[in-house]
Design an enzyme around this catalytic site. Structure first.
Site, PDB file in Angstrom:
ATOM      1  N   SER A 152     -32.290 -75.401 -23.237  1.00  0.00           N
ATOM      2  CA  SER A 152     -31.082 -75.308 -22.422  1.00  0.00           C
ATOM      3  C   SER A 152     -31.486 -74.903 -21.013  1.00  0.00           C
ATOM      4  O   SER A 152     -32.535 -74.266 -20.812  1.00  0.00           O
ATOM      5  CB  SER A 152     -30.135 -74.254 -23.015  1.00  0.00           C
ATOM      6  OG  SER A 152     -29.158 -73.851 -22.068  1.00  0.00           O
ATOM      7  N   TYR A 164     -29.961 -66.023 -26.786  1.00  0.00           N
ATOM      8  CA  TYR A 164     -29.992 -67.492 -26.684  1.00  0.00           C
ATOM      9  C   TYR A 164     -31.042 -67.936 -25.665  1.00  0.00           C
ATOM     10  O   TYR A 164     -31.850 -68.843 -25.918  1.00  0.00           O
ATOM     11  CB  TYR A 164     -28.601 -67.969 -26.294  1.00  0.00           C
ATOM     12  CG  TYR A 164     -28.442 -69.450 -26.074  1.00  0.00           C
ATOM     13  CD1 TYR A 164     -28.322 -70.325 -27.156  1.00  0.00           C
ATOM     14  CD2 TYR A 164     -28.361 -69.980 -24.795  1.00  0.00           C
ATOM     15  CE1 TYR A 164     -28.138 -71.688 -26.951  1.00  0.00           C
ATOM     16  CE2 TYR A 164     -28.175 -71.335 -24.578  1.00  0.00           C
ATOM     17  CZ  TYR A 164     -28.065 -72.186 -25.665  1.00  0.00           C
ATOM     18  OH  TYR A 164     -27.890 -73.536 -25.452  1.00  0.00           O
ATOM     19  N   LYS A 168     -34.386 -70.163 -26.321  1.00  0.00           N
ATOM     20  CA  LYS A 168     -34.558 -71.466 -25.678  1.00  0.00           C
ATOM     21  C   LYS A 168     -35.822 -71.518 -24.833  1.00  0.00           C
ATOM     22  O   LYS A 168     -36.478 -72.559 -24.727  1.00  0.00           O
ATOM     23  CB  LYS A 168     -33.328 -71.798 -24.826  1.00  0.00           C
ATOM     24  CG  LYS A 168     -32.079 -72.101 -25.653  1.00  0.00           C
ATOM     25  CD  LYS A 168     -32.331 -73.183 -26.687  1.00  0.00           C
ATOM     26  CE  LYS A 168     -31.057 -73.705 -27.324  1.00  0.00           C
ATOM     27  NZ  LYS A 168     -31.335 -74.700 -28.395  1.00  0.00           N
TER      28      LYS A 168
END
Length: 303
Positions: A152, A164, A168
């Site tokens: 991302s 997150y 990533k």
């Protein structure tokens, strides 16, 4: 039905909805036999159900393709192994894996709990590792294969998604490591950072100027799974796809350096670093400040 992936066997995790579903359907439409993996959980990773994976298999079969469902949790070694074993058992080989599965549990870093950190990192990062690990063992013997991880733009950092973002960023390093370690065996590894309308993107607090659909992302993934991509030497790369735009991210590299004869002291660093080495400006800080100002004004900023 096309033939861009004719004869190939592809496994897609998180394939029950959104981008994963679009990738599974696109791969099947281009002639691949597909293993559809989805644990069937909600955005925050709870309430699993096998029905979503089975539903995509039915869609593929209705369109004339071949597919099989695996409703396993790829954050476990056994789950990742089963995805690959199912491909080999059903179709005799595995030519590509696409790791899309992911969940979100947002919280500011100073309030984030272990229960909010561990499952997110496990699903995104370990879930990519478990499938890559199992698939690479088969692909190495085959002398060919493609590994695709999903990252991302948030690998640059995030205000309220440290879990997150960390996962990533880890996916990118895992992909680059796989590209280096498996190149001699004819196996490629790449990462995709999508910008598309999905369940997970619905809560983005900015109006994104460039936004695509899951089908846009699927087209890029199909290419990365293909023989032309391997023949063109595409490996170790991170691509963003946002509607009509495809972009490649820079490889990590040093920008500037300075040397000290006789070693460094804090005082010498304070004197030399600002002018000789300096900093690399962080674009995300500018965005965060724009968001803060917009919130104060009651508006929603563009990204």
């Amino acid at each position: 039905m096309g033939n861009f992936l004719a004869g190939k066997v592809v496994a897609v995790t998180g394939a029950g909805r959104g981008i994963g579903r679009a990738v599974a359907l696109a791969a099947a439409a281009e002639g691949a036999r597909v293993v559809v993996n989805d644990y069937g959980v909600s955005v925050d990773g709870v309430s699993p159900t096998s029905e979503v994976a089975e539903g995509v298999v039915k869609e593929i079969e209705a369109a004339g393709g071949e597919a099989v469902a695996v409703a396993d949790d790829v954050s476990t070694m056994a789950g990742g192994q089963r995805v690959v074993d199912t491909a080999v058992s059903a179709y005799g080989r595995i030519d590509g894996v696409v790791c899309v599965a992911g969940i979100l549990r947002e919280r500011m870093l100073f309030n984030m709990t272990e229960e909010e950190w561990d499952p997110v990192v496990a699903t995104h990062l370990k879930g990519t590792f478990t499938v890559f690990r199992a698939a690479s063992a088969v692909m190495r013997k085959q002398g060919a294969g493609a590994l695709i991880g999903f990252t991302s733009g948030n690998h640059q950092g995030s205000v309220s998604q440290a879990n997150y973002s960390a996962a990533k960023g880890g996916v990118i390093s895992l992909v680059r490591s796989a590209a280096l370690g498996l190149n001699r065996y004819g196996v490629t590894a790449n990462a995709v950072a999508p910008v598309a309308r999905t369940r997970m993107s619905a809560g983005v607090p900015t109006e994104l100027a460039e936004m695509g659909e899951p089908e846009d992302v699927a087209a890029l993934v199909v290419y990365l799974l293909s023989d032309p991509a391997r023949e063109q030497g595409v490996t170790g790369q991170v691509y963003t796809v946002a509607g009509a735009k495809i972009a490649v991210w820079a490889q990590p590299r040093e920008l500037r350096s300075a040397y000290a004869s006789g070693g460094w002291t804090p005082e010498k660093i304070a004197e030399i670093l600002p002018g000789s080495v300096g900093v690399d400006p962080m674009p995300m800080l500018e965005r965060v400040e724009a968001m803060r100002r917009a919130a104060a004004e009651g508006s929603r900023p563009n990204a």
